[in-house]
Structure formats: C-alpha cells, structure tokens
Design an enzyme around this catalytic site. Sequence first.
Site, mmCIF file in Angstrom:
data_model
loop_
_atom_site.group_PDB
_atom_site.id
_atom_site.type_symbol
_atom_site.label_atom_id
_atom_site.label_comp_id
_atom_site.label_asym_id
_atom_site.label_seq_id
_atom_site.Cartn_x
_atom_site.Cartn_y
_atom_site.Cartn_z
ATOM 1 N N GLU A 1 9.714 2.876 14.142
ATOM 2 C CA GLU A 1 10.370 3.224 12.888
ATOM 3 C C GLU A 1 10.472 4.745 12.808
ATOM 4 O OE1 GLU A 1 9.930 0.486 9.536
ATOM 5 O OE2 GLU A 1 7.796 0.692 9.952
ATOM 6 N N GLU B 1 5.410 -4.083 11.878
ATOM 7 C CA GLU B 1 4.360 -3.058 11.837
ATOM 8 C C GLU B 1 3.177 -3.661 11.098
ATOM 9 O OE1 GLU B 1 4.096 -0.471 13.491
ATOM 10 O OE2 GLU B 1 6.152 -0.404 14.213
ATOM 11 N N GLU C 1 -9.948 -5.804 10.532
ATOM 12 C CA GLU C 1 -9.398 -4.884 9.535
ATOM 13 C C GLU C 1 -9.893 -5.289 8.149
ATOM 14 O OE1 GLU C 1 -5.198 -5.028 8.374
ATOM 15 O OE2 GLU C 1 -5.141 -2.849 8.555
ATOM 16 N N SER D 1 0.329 -7.587 7.255
ATOM 17 C CA SER D 1 -0.825 -7.965 8.070
ATOM 18 C C SER D 1 -0.391 -8.652 9.362
ATOM 19 C CB SER D 1 -1.715 -8.909 7.258
ATOM 20 O OG SER D 1 -0.973 -10.071 6.952
ATOM 21 N N CYS E 1 -2.797 1.741 6.702
ATOM 22 C CA CYS E 1 -2.872 1.085 8.016
ATOM 23 C C CYS E 1 -3.403 2.048 9.067
ATOM 24 C CB CYS E 1 -1.498 0.568 8.408
ATOM 25 S SG CYS E 1 -0.251 1.841 8.321
ATOM 26 N N ASN F 1 0.787 -1.237 0.000
ATOM 27 C CA ASN F 1 0.000 0.000 0.000
ATOM 28 C C ASN F 1 0.821 1.291 0.000
ATOM 29 O OD1 ASN F 1 0.728 -0.524 2.685
ATOM 30 N ND2 ASN F 1 -0.935 0.734 3.444
HETATM 31 P P1 NAD Z 1 0.848 -9.136 3.826
HETATM 32 O O1 NAD Z 1 1.036 -9.498 5.255
HETATM 33 O O2 NAD Z 1 0.000 -10.020 2.989
HETATM 34 O O3 NAD Z 1 2.261 -9.054 3.076
HETATM 35 C C1 NAD Z 1 3.277 -8.194 3.517
HETATM 36 C C2 NAD Z 1 4.612 -8.703 2.985
HETATM 37 O O4 NAD Z 1 4.926 -9.936 3.618
HETATM 38 C C3 NAD Z 1 4.623 -8.976 1.481
HETATM 39 O O5 NAD Z 1 5.856 -8.591 0.934
HETATM 40 C C4 NAD Z 1 4.467 -10.495 1.428
HETATM 41 O O6 NAD Z 1 4.972 -11.061 0.242
HETATM 42 C C5 NAD Z 1 5.295 -10.899 2.630
HETATM 43 N N1 NAD Z 1 5.016 -12.254 3.149
HETATM 44 C C6 NAD Z 1 3.870 -12.965 3.064
HETATM 45 N N2 NAD Z 1 4.023 -14.183 3.660
HETATM 46 C C7 NAD Z 1 5.282 -14.216 4.146
HETATM 47 C C8 NAD Z 1 6.039 -15.202 4.871
HETATM 48 N N3 NAD Z 1 5.523 -16.382 5.222
HETATM 49 N N4 NAD Z 1 7.311 -14.911 5.207
HETATM 50 C C9 NAD Z 1 7.860 -13.711 4.884
HETATM 51 N N5 NAD Z 1 7.193 -12.764 4.188
HETATM 52 C C10 NAD Z 1 5.916 -12.999 3.828
HETATM 53 O O7 NAD Z 1 0.305 -7.631 3.817
HETATM 54 P P2 NAD Z 1 -0.163 -6.778 2.561
HETATM 55 O O8 NAD Z 1 -1.471 -7.324 2.094
HETATM 56 O O9 NAD Z 1 0.955 -6.621 1.588
HETATM 57 O O10 NAD Z 1 -0.389 -5.341 3.236
HETATM 58 C C11 NAD Z 1 -1.557 -4.970 3.897
HETATM 59 C C12 NAD Z 1 -1.370 -5.060 5.407
HETATM 60 O O11 NAD Z 1 -0.249 -4.248 5.777
HETATM 61 C C13 NAD Z 1 -2.542 -4.500 6.178
HETATM 62 O O12 NAD Z 1 -2.823 -5.348 7.261
HETATM 63 C C14 NAD Z 1 -2.034 -3.162 6.687
HETATM 64 O O13 NAD Z 1 -2.648 -2.683 7.857
HETATM 65 C C15 NAD Z 1 -0.595 -3.461 6.907
HETATM 66 N N6 NAD Z 1 0.212 -2.233 6.944
HETATM 67 C C16 NAD Z 1 0.712 -1.828 8.137
HETATM 68 C C17 NAD Z 1 1.450 -0.655 8.211
HETATM 69 C C18 NAD Z 1 2.046 -0.209 9.510
HETATM 70 O O14 NAD Z 1 3.001 0.545 9.477
HETATM 71 N N7 NAD Z 1 1.529 -0.635 10.639
HETATM 72 C C19 NAD Z 1 1.693 0.096 7.058
HETATM 73 C C20 NAD Z 1 1.162 -0.354 5.853
HETATM 74 C C21 NAD Z 1 0.423 -1.531 5.802
#
Ligand code: NAD
Length: 478
Positions: free
Chosen positions: A459, A247, A380, A224, A281, A147
């Site tokens: 961060e 995060e 969420e 996530s 997020c 995102n």
């Molecule tokens: P996601 O958890 O599906 O993926 C995030 C990253 O993790 C991707 O690069 C993915 O390929 C990788 N990943 C997936 N499985 C993995 C594994 N087993 N081992 C290592 N890496 C793995 O999240 P998303 O759909 O890309 O993003 C949306 C989520 O991110 C939402 O929940 C949102 O709230 C969160 N988010 C949080 C913040 C924050 O700073 N708190 C900021 C932006 C987004």
Amino acid sequence: MHGNLIGGQWCEASEVSENINPSDTRELVGLYARGGREDAERAVSAARAAFPAWSQSTPQFRHDILARAAQELATRKEELGRLLSSEEGKTLPEGVGEVGRASSVLSYMAGEALRVTGDRIAGLLAGSDVEVTREPLGVVGVVSPWNFPIAIPAWKIAAALAFGNTVVFKPAEIVPGSAWALVDILHRAGLPEGVLNLVMGSGSQVGGVLCSHPGVDAISFTGSVATGRRIAMDCVSGPVMKRMQLEMGGKNPLVVLDDADLDLAVECAVQGAFFSTGQRCTASSRFIVTDGIHDRFVRAVIERLKGLKVGHALEAGTHIGPVVDEKQLNVDLSYIDIGIKEGARLAWGGKPLDLPTPGFYLQPALFTEVDSSMRIACEEIFGPVATVTRVKNFDEALSVANATEFGLASGICTTSLRHATHYKRHAQAGIVKVNQATSGLDYHLPFGGRKASSYGPREQGQYAVDFYTVIKTAYTSA
Ligand code: NAD
C-alpha cells in the site's frame, strides 16, 4: 442520524448503531446507519454503473477532487481529530495528527493521479510495436479496521480513486464517525454519483457481500489475520477471482543491544509499544534485550511508564487513552492473566483503572522473564502489553525476533553499524527500523509486511499503483 451513501444519495438503513465514547461510555458520539446485504448489493451496482465514466475521466479532474478534499481535511483537522479521539480513544494530539495524515495522503494521491505512466517497447517481430499501459481495475471493495479510522480508509480510497476505480467502502463497526466524515468530504468535493459509496454495517453481512459479489473486482482489506484468511477464501471462490490486498496483524520485535543508547532505546520502546494504547499493527510488543543492558533497560522503561498518564482521550496531559471497547479490554486482561499463569513476571501495570469518567482504562503492562515460546510473546494482543525476553547476544536476538508467524515491522536499537546493517538485511519483516520506534511511518513510502502479516502488493506511496491498476500489453503492426 448519519446515513449510508449509495449512488450519490444519503440513505437510512433499517437498523441504527450507537457510536459510544470509550473515554466516557455515557457519551453518545452519534447515531449511524447499520446497513445490510441489500444495501451492499445496491452500492456495488451503483459503483459498477459509475465505473465507465469515472475510469475515462481526466487525471486533472480526479486530482482536483482529491486535492479539494485534502484541503478540507486540513482545515477541519482539530474538529475531526476530536471526533476521531472521541470514538476510538487515542489522545487528541494523536487524533488530530491522524486527520492531518489523511489530508497529506489525499494530497499525495492527487498528485499520483497525474503520474500514471506506461512503456513503449520494441516487439520481436519486424514492425511490431508494443505498448504497456495501466488501466483501472473496476470496483474496489475497501474493508477497514477500527484502529486508524480515517488514515487507513483515506490511503485505500484515495489510491483507488486516483487511478480511476470506483469504490464501496465498509468501515469497522465501532468507528463509523471518521469514516462518514471522510466520505462526506470526498462526496462534496465533487465526486460523481456512485464513484464512492459508503455502507456501514457488520463484517459478515456487508463485508461478506463485498468479498463474494461478482460485481466487485478487488478487495483492499486491513484487519486481523483470522478475518483476512476468511476474506481470501471468499475472494477466490466466486466466478470472478478478485485481486486482493490483505494487511493484517503483527507481533513486532524491538531488539535492544548492549551498545544501544539507553535513553533512545527506552523512548523507542515506550513510544512503539504503548502510545495509541498499543493498538497499532506496527506496535513493538516484544522487546528482545541482550544480557548486558537488560536490567538497566527494564528499570528505565518502568520509570518512564510510571510517568505516563492514562486518561480521557480529550483531556490535556493524557499520554495514553482508553482501550477501544469492552471486548478489546477483556482480550487484553485475559492475556495479562495468561502471562501470569505462564510464569512470566508482571513487572509493571496491567490493572484496569477506575477514573472519574467511566471508560475502558488500562495501565500499560510490562512482562519480564518472558520465554519466547509463551503465548504472550507469540500471539497478537493488540493492547498496551509488552514482553521482555533476555538473550545472550546479537545472533540469538535476531533469531528470536524472526521466530514468529508475523512479519510486519521489526526494530533494533544499536550503535553498531555492523549489527544495524546485518539486522536490516536479515529481519523477516516488511518494515525495518534502526534506532526508531517500530510504529510511525511515512505516508509516501510503501507499507506492508511478510508472512501472515500481509498478502498482496504494497500500500501507499508510488507503489500503490501496482494494486489499483491492471497492466495491458498491446501489440501493433502498422
Ligand atoms: P477485524 O479483522 O476484526 O475487522 C476488520 C474489518 O473486517 C472490519 O471492518 C470488519 O467489520 C470486517 N470483517 C469482519 N468479518 C468480515 C467478513 N467475514 N467479511 C468481510 N469483512 C469482515 O480487525 P479489527 O479488530 O477491526 O482490527 C484490528 C486488527 O487489524 C489487528 O489484527 C491489527 O493488527 C490489524 N491491523 C493491521 C494493519 C496493517 O496495516 N497491517 C493496520 C491496522 C490494523
């Protein structure tokens, strides 16, 4: 084809992935390498090999590289903003703004490279001198979400590099373009080979290797909660227990009290919940509104939503771009369905839109009559969907705001100093906003949450040093 960067060389991978524009699914943004486990392992070896020299490099050397990259990002922000909006779907001003932010982050972190300090403390034994210094951690794995495809990688990678770490970066699968451009710029800015490596590929394969490989010392992850938990297990189960910074998600409340400035509250609500298609997020997905202003607030938010244009991210006049992909659109629609079945009232929007270009367009959705225990108010969704919960007074509003497993951002609109002060003290969140949208944060300030939203040190800003360095305490008797 855009390759992976491993040990200073651009490499092809056995598989290729198509980067598709969510505003027009007929448009291919580009072809990108899809690396696997072997690529990730080679990248870790390259980063390990580069670490001794990079960790001993001068702060000035590291500063200059980051500053040069910041400059190029600033110069190319229109072009890269277009690329970002084409692959992620946020509007062009939002895309350009995000590239500008990445530039500012790099420039700020260039300065941080020069500002690493330590302490000299008198020891307890006679003649004993103690120095407390910070050292780089080693190899950092950076795993990022879709995102904020350039800002989040920028603030992780810049901090890691500024403090002398080497990096293996795995971006989210569906937005490789911004990640590739950022790495290309940093590489050409003069990073020695192996200091920054890019491996595009799947989470379970490439991400899985980074989180379990003994050659990686720390993981900085944003994504996530479910993936974060999985990563946490991987990080501690191998021979090296990695430092981690996770995060994760949010279900951020915005409280609106009877004494709020109505226009300001509506602006905060609409900005915070629906802009960037609600895919932030820190988006305020729960409006918690006291009785006396509730009906006026709902009416005014709906009026404002009626004036927003959902459309192609690059088209002038678009306020809300498409949802990022079909999978996320289906999640959003399924939650809208769940909300209706739970008995909430869909007061506005929530319908997929057929526009001239085939894309994942969804009207922003506002639910009223929402009980705080309903799934749409607890889980969420990560889309342009917000709920309104009616409460009697401030105390109930605060208690509903805090009644969540998440704790990222929390907001209140009020003209009462007493309530604003009490809310800032008692909101269970890493970020609290008074009379401001919950999303939209300064890059020089600490960022992170509490509870399930966050794990590990903050961060950004001057607090980033805490994660990216390890403290050494050295005793000397002369
Ligand atoms: P996601 O958890 O599906 O993926 C995030 C990253 O993790 C991707 O690069 C993915 O390929 C990788 N990943 C997936 N499985 C993995 C594994 N087993 N081992 C290592 N890496 C793995 O999240 P998303 O759909 O890309 O993003 C949306 C989520 O991110 C939402 O929940 C949102 O709230 C969160 N988010 C949080 C913040 C924050 O700073 N708190 C900021 C932006 C987004």
